[in-house]
Design a protein around this motif. Structure first.
Motif, PDB file in Angstrom:
ATOM      1  N   LEU A  87       0.815  -1.217   0.000  1.00 39.54           N
ATOM      2  CA  LEU A  87       0.000   0.000   0.000  1.00 39.54           C
ATOM      3  C   LEU A  87       0.848   1.267   0.000  1.00 39.54           C
ATOM      4  CD1 LEU A  87      -2.843  -1.027   2.459  1.00 39.54           C
ATOM      5  CD2 LEU A  87      -2.869  -1.043  -0.025  1.00 39.54           C
ATOM      6  N   LEU A  88       2.150   1.122   0.249  1.00 40.11           N
ATOM      7  CA  LEU A  88       3.051   2.263   0.172  1.00 40.11           C
ATOM      8  C   LEU A  88       3.409   2.518  -1.286  1.00 40.11           C
ATOM      9  CD1 LEU A  88       5.509   1.348   3.058  1.00 40.11           C
ATOM     10  CD2 LEU A  88       3.773   3.126   3.092  1.00 40.11           C
ATOM     11  N   SER A  89       3.769   3.728  -1.592  1.00 38.99           N
ATOM     12  CA  SER A  89       4.171   4.040  -2.966  1.00 38.99           C
ATOM     13  C   SER A  89       5.659   3.754  -3.149  1.00 38.99           C
ATOM     14  CB  SER A  89       3.879   5.510  -3.272  1.00 38.99           C
ATOM     15  OG  SER A  89       4.623   6.325  -2.396  1.00 38.99           O
ATOM     16  N   GLY A  90       6.081   3.721  -4.388  1.00 37.22           N
ATOM     17  CA  GLY A  90       7.502   3.544  -4.686  1.00 37.22           C
ATOM     18  C   GLY A  90       7.918   2.098  -4.811  1.00 37.22           C
ATOM     19  N   LYS A  91       9.098   1.783  -4.283  1.00 37.12           N
ATOM     20  CA  LYS A  91       9.694   0.470  -4.484  1.00 37.12           C
ATOM     21  C   LYS A  91       8.981  -0.659  -3.734  1.00 37.12           C
ATOM     22  CE  LYS A  91      13.130   1.089  -0.854  1.00 37.12           C
ATOM     23  NZ  LYS A  91      14.534   1.168  -0.548  1.00 37.12           N
ATOM     24  N   HIS A  92       8.060  -0.355  -2.837  1.00 31.67           N
ATOM     25  CA  HIS A  92       7.351  -1.382  -2.071  1.00 31.67           C
ATOM     26  C   HIS A  92       6.092  -1.883  -2.774  1.00 31.67           C
ATOM     27  CE1 HIS A  92       9.988  -0.582   1.299  1.00 31.67           C
ATOM     28  NE2 HIS A  92       9.744   0.707   1.131  1.00 31.67           N
ATOM     29  N   LYS A  93       5.780  -1.360  -3.954  1.00 30.32           N
ATOM     30  CA  LYS A  93       4.561  -1.718  -4.670  1.00 30.32           C
ATOM     31  C   LYS A  93       4.446  -3.211  -4.954  1.00 30.32           C
ATOM     32  CE  LYS A  93       1.450   1.298  -5.854  1.00 30.32           C
ATOM     33  NZ  LYS A  93       0.277   1.355  -5.036  1.00 30.32           N
ATOM     34  N   ARG A  94       5.570  -3.888  -5.177  1.00 33.87           N
ATOM     35  CA  ARG A  94       5.554  -5.303  -5.534  1.00 33.87           C
ATOM     36  C   ARG A  94       5.423  -6.215  -4.320  1.00 33.87           C
ATOM     37  NH1 ARG A  94      10.030  -6.945  -9.465  1.00 33.87           N
ATOM     38  NH2 ARG A  94       8.491  -8.524  -9.937  1.00 33.87           N
ATOM     39  N   ASP A  95       5.606  -5.677  -3.132  1.00 29.56           N
ATOM     40  CA  ASP A  95       5.496  -6.487  -1.914  1.00 29.56           C
ATOM     41  C   ASP A  95       4.038  -6.802  -1.630  1.00 29.56           C
ATOM     42  OD1 ASP A  95       8.212  -6.162  -1.685  1.00 29.56           O
ATOM     43  OD2 ASP A  95       8.085  -4.567  -0.197  1.00 29.56           O
ATOM     44  N   GLY A  96       3.779  -7.937  -1.057  1.00 26.10           N
ATOM     45  CA  GLY A  96       2.420  -8.323  -0.707  1.00 26.10           C
ATOM     46  C   GLY A  96       2.100  -7.905   0.712  1.00 26.10           C
ATOM     47  N   TRP A  97       1.918  -8.887   1.587  1.00 24.12           N
ATOM     48  CA  TRP A  97       1.679  -8.614   3.005  1.00 24.12           C
ATOM     49  C   TRP A  97       2.500  -9.588   3.821  1.00 24.12           C
ATOM     50  CZ3 TRP A  97      -0.151 -12.976   5.234  1.00 24.12           C
ATOM     51  CH2 TRP A  97      -0.812 -13.869   4.416  1.00 24.12           C
ATOM     52  N   ASN A  98       2.755  -9.247   5.064  1.00 23.18           N
ATOM     53  CA  ASN A  98       3.573 -10.064   5.957  1.00 23.18           C
ATOM     54  C   ASN A  98       2.975 -10.066   7.350  1.00 23.18           C
ATOM     55  OD1 ASN A  98       5.246  -9.691   3.744  1.00 23.18           O
ATOM     56  ND2 ASN A  98       7.070  -9.486   4.972  1.00 23.18           N
ATOM     57  N   TYR A  99       3.303 -11.097   8.084  1.00 22.41           N
ATOM     58  CA  TYR A  99       3.056 -11.121   9.524  1.00 22.41           C
ATOM     59  C   TYR A  99       4.372 -10.777  10.206  1.00 22.41           C
ATOM     60  CZ  TYR A  99      -1.294 -13.703   8.761  1.00 22.41           C
ATOM     61  OH  TYR A  99      -2.544 -14.087   8.381  1.00 22.41           O
ATOM     62  N   LEU A 100       4.326  -9.891  11.197  1.00 22.45           N
ATOM     63  CA  LEU A 100       5.540  -9.527  11.929  1.00 22.45           C
ATOM     64  C   LEU A 100       5.299  -9.628  13.429  1.00 22.45           C
ATOM     65  CD1 LEU A 100       6.764  -6.371   9.979  1.00 22.45           C
ATOM     66  CD2 LEU A 100       7.578  -8.707   9.763  1.00 22.45           C
ATOM     67  N   CYS A 101       6.325 -10.062  14.157  1.00 23.96           N
ATOM     68  CA  CYS A 101       6.259 -10.064  15.614  1.00 23.96           C
ATOM     69  C   CYS A 101       6.434  -8.618  16.097  1.00 23.96           C
ATOM     70  CB  CYS A 101       7.326 -10.983  16.201  1.00 23.96           C
ATOM     71  SG  CYS A 101       9.012 -10.459  15.882  1.00 23.96           S
ATOM     72  N   LYS A 102       6.258  -8.412  17.387  1.00 23.30           N
ATOM     73  CA  LYS A 102       6.326  -7.053  17.933  1.00 23.30           C
ATOM     74  C   LYS A 102       7.685  -6.400  17.687  1.00 23.30           C
ATOM     75  CE  LYS A 102       4.255  -4.958  21.826  1.00 23.30           C
ATOM     76  NZ  LYS A 102       3.665  -5.172  23.135  1.00 23.30           N
ATOM     77  N   LYS A 103       8.763  -7.142  17.880  1.00 18.31           N
ATOM     78  CA  LYS A 103      10.113  -6.609  17.711  1.00 18.31           C
ATOM     79  C   LYS A 103      10.348  -6.154  16.272  1.00 18.31           C
ATOM     80  CE  LYS A 103      14.750  -8.418  17.342  1.00 18.31           C
ATOM     81  NZ  LYS A 103      15.538  -9.638  17.445  1.00 18.31           N
ATOM     82  N   HIS A 104      10.023  -6.998  15.307  1.00 22.20           N
ATOM     83  CA  HIS A 104      10.267  -6.665  13.910  1.00 22.20           C
ATOM     84  C   HIS A 104       9.273  -5.629  13.376  1.00 22.20           C
ATOM     85  CE1 HIS A 104      12.480 -10.656  13.922  1.00 22.20           C
ATOM     86  NE2 HIS A 104      13.383  -9.713  13.723  1.00 22.20           N
ATOM     87  N   PHE A 105       8.051  -5.610  13.927  1.00 22.93           N
ATOM     88  CA  PHE A 105       7.086  -4.588  13.551  1.00 22.93           C
ATOM     89  C   PHE A 105       7.603  -3.201  13.938  1.00 22.93           C
ATOM     90  CE2 PHE A 105       3.492  -1.861  14.778  1.00 22.93           C
ATOM     91  CZ  PHE A 105       2.903  -1.709  13.540  1.00 22.93           C
ATOM     92  N   LYS A 106       8.089  -3.061  15.170  1.00 20.93           N
ATOM     93  CA  LYS A 106       8.631  -1.770  15.622  1.00 20.93           C
ATOM     94  C   LYS A 106       9.842  -1.370  14.787  1.00 20.93           C
ATOM     95  CE  LYS A 106       5.879  -1.193  19.176  1.00 20.93           C
ATOM     96  NZ  LYS A 106       4.860  -0.185  19.172  1.00 20.93           N
ATOM     97  N   GLN A 107      10.677  -2.333  14.444  1.00 23.98           N
ATOM     98  CA  GLN A 107      11.874  -2.072  13.647  1.00 23.98           C
ATOM     99  C   GLN A 107      11.500  -1.566  12.247  1.00 23.98           C
ATOM    100  OE1 GLN A 107      14.400  -5.488  13.553  1.00 23.98           O
ATOM    101  NE2 GLN A 107      15.571  -4.747  11.815  1.00 23.98           N
TER     102      GLN A 107
END
Length: 74
Positions: free
Chosen positions: A40-60
Motif C-alpha cells: 500500500l506504500l508508494s515507490g519500491k514497495h509496490k511489488r510487496d504483498g503482506w507479511n506477519y511480523l512479531c512485535k520486535k520486527h514490527f517496531k523495527q
C-alpha cells in the motif's frame, strides 16, 4: 542476489489454535503481532504483498519507514 528461503513453519500451535509466525526473513519463530501491507506504500514497495511480523520486527520496520507502515491487528 540469492532469494531468501523460509526456514520456519508458517503457523504454530498456541493453546490448541493455529497462530501465524513472524515472516521476517524466514528466520524468526515468534508469534505474529501485526499483519503489515507494504504494497500500500508508494515507490519500491509496490511489488510487496503482506507479511506477519512479531512485535520486535514490527517496531523495527515501522521505525525504518518513519511510521508510515500500513497494518492490521491480528
Amino acid at each position: 542476489m540469492a532469494e531468501l528461503k523460509r526456514l520456519t513453519p508458517l503457523y504454530k500451535k498456541h493453546r490448541g489454535k493455529r497462530v501465524p509466525v513472524c515472516d521476517y526473513h524466514g528466520t524468526c519463530k515468534n508469534k505474529a503481532y501485526k499483519e503489515v501491507y507494504p504494497s500500500l506504500l508508494s515507490g519500491k514497495h509496490k511489488r510487496d504483498g503482506w507479511n506477519y511480523l512479531c512485535k520486535k520486527h514490527f517496531k523495527q520496520e515501522q521505525k525504518r519507514l518513519k511510521n508510515k507502515l500500513p497494518y492490521a491487528h491480528i
